[in-house]
Design a protein around this motif. Structure first.
Motif, PDB file in Angstrom:
ATOM      1  N   GLY A   4       0.821  -1.225   0.018  1.00  0.00           N
ATOM      2  CA  GLY A   4       0.003   0.058   0.001  1.00  0.00           C
ATOM      3  C   GLY A   4       0.671   1.330   0.042  1.00  0.00           C
ATOM      4  N   ARG A  23       3.000   1.406  -4.179  1.00  0.00           N
ATOM      5  CA  ARG A  23       2.344   0.403  -3.405  1.00  0.00           C
ATOM      6  C   ARG A  23       3.293  -0.567  -2.875  1.00  0.00           C
ATOM      7  N   LEU A  49      -5.499  12.361  -0.251  1.00  0.00           N
ATOM      8  CA  LEU A  49      -5.858  10.979   0.374  1.00  0.00           C
ATOM      9  C   LEU A  49      -6.599  10.270  -0.614  1.00  0.00           C
ATOM     10  N   ALA A  50      -7.506  10.964  -0.988  1.00  0.00           N
ATOM     11  CA  ALA A  50      -8.543  10.273  -1.919  1.00  0.00           C
ATOM     12  C   ALA A  50      -7.950   9.563  -3.177  1.00  0.00           C
ATOM     13  N   GLU A  51      -6.958  10.340  -3.591  1.00  0.00           N
ATOM     14  CA  GLU A  51      -6.389  10.095  -4.932  1.00  0.00           C
ATOM     15  C   GLU A  51      -5.372   8.820  -4.837  1.00  0.00           C
ATOM     16  N   TYR A  52      -4.530   8.844  -3.811  1.00  0.00           N
ATOM     17  CA  TYR A  52      -3.323   8.073  -3.499  1.00  0.00           C
ATOM     18  C   TYR A  52      -3.575   6.894  -2.569  1.00  0.00           C
ATOM     19  N   GLU A  53      -4.831   7.051  -1.826  1.00  0.00           N
ATOM     20  CA  GLU A  53      -5.423   6.000  -0.892  1.00  0.00           C
ATOM     21  C   GLU A  53      -4.115   5.213  -0.014  1.00  0.00           C
TER      22      GLU A  53
END
Length: 147
Positions: A4, A23, A49-53
């Motif tokens: 991740g 990741r 944060l939404a883009e890269y999770e």
């Protein structure tokens, strides 16, 4: 080491450098520089944060070379606490004593002046923070396997 992305922030009074890992947690890459005082700061962080999770957030913890806390330390800790409160992710502080100095030196060696490279310096410092965090994770995982 868990798979991740990880994201790192180099918090400053004026700017926040941002870096993200792949990741596999091998490569740290500069992403952007945020302006601390902009009213949309938390919206921009949410978007990142939404883009890269990411599975974890790292924030640089600036301390004096002798290890003593400073006003900057307190501000970075408050920023980390706010991240923890707003987002359901692990937030870890990483000692960043030499990250900005190292970033400035690398850019100077590449022929760029500090004044013209402030944004790049903040991003390079975030990369240094993230690289250190990834090394710590790898060593922890390796020790767990050796034990």
């Amino acid at each position: 080491m868990l798979k991740g992305r990880r994201i790192a922030f180099d918090y400053g009074d004026v700017r926040i450098g941002v870096a993200v890992s792949d990741r596999d947690g091998i490569l740290a890459t500069p992403v952007t520089t945020l302006e601390t005082k902009k009213p949309d700061l938390w919206d921009r962080i949410f978007d990142l944060l939404a883009e890269y999770e990411p599975i974890e957030i790292y924030v640089g913890r600036p301390v004096h070379l002798a290890g003593h806390a400073s006003d900057s330390t307190t501000k970075a800790e408050l920023f980390a606490a706010e991240l923890q409160e707003r987002f359901d992710l692990i937030v870890t502080m990483i000692d960043e004593r030499l990250s900005t100095v190292s970033a400035q030196r690398q850019l100077r060696e590449a022929g760029r002046s500090a004044k013209d490279s402030r944004s790049a310096i903040d991003q390079a410092a975030a990369v240094a923070i993230l690289e250190l965090a990834l090394d710590i994770e790898k060593n922890r995982t390796k020790r767990g396997q050796d034990g």
